[in-house]
Design a protein around this motif. Structure first.
Motif, PDB file in Angstrom:
ATOM      1  N   VAL A 122       0.829  -1.209   0.000  1.00 39.77           N
ATOM      2  CA  VAL A 122       0.000   0.000   0.000  1.00 39.77           C
ATOM      3  C   VAL A 122       0.861   1.255   0.000  1.00 39.77           C
ATOM      4  O   VAL A 122       0.580   2.216  -0.715  1.00 39.77           O
ATOM      5  CB  VAL A 122      -0.953  -0.004   1.220  1.00 39.77           C
ATOM      6  CG1 VAL A 122      -1.578   1.354   1.449  1.00 39.77           C
ATOM      7  CG2 VAL A 122      -2.037  -1.048   1.021  1.00 39.77           C
ATOM      8  N   GLU A 123       1.908   1.266   0.802  1.00 41.67           N
ATOM      9  CA  GLU A 123       2.725   2.477   0.947  1.00 41.67           C
ATOM     10  C   GLU A 123       3.676   2.718  -0.223  1.00 41.67           C
ATOM     11  O   GLU A 123       3.973   3.866  -0.540  1.00 41.67           O
ATOM     12  CB  GLU A 123       3.526   2.415   2.251  1.00 41.67           C
ATOM     13  CG  GLU A 123       2.652   2.525   3.482  1.00 41.67           C
ATOM     14  CD  GLU A 123       3.435   2.378   4.780  1.00 41.67           C
ATOM     15  OE1 GLU A 123       4.628   1.999   4.747  1.00 41.67           O
ATOM     16  OE2 GLU A 123       2.829   2.628   5.830  1.00 41.67           O
ATOM     17  N   LEU A 153      -5.146   2.148   4.942  1.00 43.30           N
ATOM     18  CA  LEU A 153      -5.511   3.336   4.173  1.00 43.30           C
ATOM     19  C   LEU A 153      -6.658   4.136   4.789  1.00 43.30           C
ATOM     20  O   LEU A 153      -6.773   5.333   4.532  1.00 43.30           O
ATOM     21  CB  LEU A 153      -5.922   2.932   2.752  1.00 43.30           C
ATOM     22  CG  LEU A 153      -4.806   2.628   1.788  1.00 43.30           C
ATOM     23  CD1 LEU A 153      -5.362   2.091   0.481  1.00 43.30           C
ATOM     24  CD2 LEU A 153      -3.967   3.864   1.533  1.00 43.30           C
ATOM     25  N   VAL A 182      -0.263   5.147  -3.661  1.00 46.05           N
ATOM     26  CA  VAL A 182      -1.654   5.356  -3.264  1.00 46.05           C
ATOM     27  C   VAL A 182      -1.757   6.441  -2.187  1.00 46.05           C
ATOM     28  O   VAL A 182      -2.591   7.347  -2.309  1.00 46.05           O
ATOM     29  CB  VAL A 182      -2.323   4.041  -2.806  1.00 46.05           C
ATOM     30  CG1 VAL A 182      -3.698   4.303  -2.214  1.00 46.05           C
ATOM     31  CG2 VAL A 182      -2.424   3.067  -3.966  1.00 46.05           C
ATOM     32  N   PRO A 183      -0.925   6.432  -1.133  1.00 46.72           N
ATOM     33  CA  PRO A 183      -1.018   7.520  -0.157  1.00 46.72           C
ATOM     34  C   PRO A 183      -0.772   8.900  -0.783  1.00 46.72           C
ATOM     35  O   PRO A 183      -1.447   9.874  -0.434  1.00 46.72           O
ATOM     36  CB  PRO A 183       0.061   7.181   0.879  1.00 46.72           C
ATOM     37  CG  PRO A 183       0.186   5.701   0.797  1.00 46.72           C
ATOM     38  CD  PRO A 183      -0.007   5.378  -0.657  1.00 46.72           C
TER      39      PRO A 183
END
Length: 195
Positions: A122-123, A153, A182-183
């Motif tokens: 995700v990061e 998230l 994404v972040p």
């Protein structure tokens, strides 16, 4: 639901119909039943002498078999090729994968193969369109792990986008071409509407 034609389409002025109906049989994932070889599930894993034969043996491992595999490895460590082939599986439980090794070389091999924990994916995963697509499909294929990623998230999404429809629209506009993570996408989408 309708979608308007895109820029270069020939003179279409009416909305184009888009079917959003999802056939029940196409939306649910059912795990195929792949029989174990002649030596059984664990025997097949122990017999693997090449990565190819290990990957073939690992195909027979289903969700219900991970406890059996972990117990067999606890009793007597599985061969290296079998451990690697098991660890490569996206549905390999983290506690089982952790048993197979934590040495830096092993971790680097995982990373090179694209196998990372949800937080790292995700990061750091790019592009966000691909990461979000994997997480979407993950809700069906590996819901527990996808849930971990969503939980990572959620605070950022609430803080940056919340109920702000303009921020969500900005995200939808940015996601196809956004090159960051994404972040970064979520933060940028929130910032665009605050300017």
């Amino acid at each position: 639901m309708a979608a308007r034609s895109a820029g270069s389409a020939p003179a279409a002025t009416a909305p184009l119909p888009v079917s959003v109906r999802c056939e029940r049989r196409n939306c649910a994932h059912t795990e195929p039943d792949i029989p174990a070889g002649p030596h059984g599930l664990v025997g097949g894993l122990r017999e693997a002498r090449t990565l190819r034969s290990a990957r073939a043996a690992v195909r027979a491992v289903s969700k219900r078999d991970w406890a059996t595999v972990a117990e067999a490895d606890r009793r007597e460590p599985l061969p290296g090729f079998a451990r690697w082939a098991l660890a490569e599986r996206i549905d390999c439980p983290p506690e089982v994968r952790a048993r197979f090794g934590s040495h830096r070389e092993f971790t680097n091999r995982f990373r090179e193969a694209g196998i990372v924990e949800p937080r790292e994916y995700v990061e750091l995963g790019r592009p966000p369109a691909d990461v979000l697509a994997v997480l979407y499909f993950g809700t069906k294929l590996f819901p527990h792990r996808a849930g971990e990623a969503a939980a990572l998230l959620a605070p950022l999404v609430r803080a940056e986008l919340g109920a702000n429809l303009d921020a969500w629209a900005a995200l939808a506009d940015l996601v196809p071409e956004f090159a960051g993570t994404v972040p970064e996408l979520v933060t940028t989408s929130g910032a665009v509407t605050r300017e």
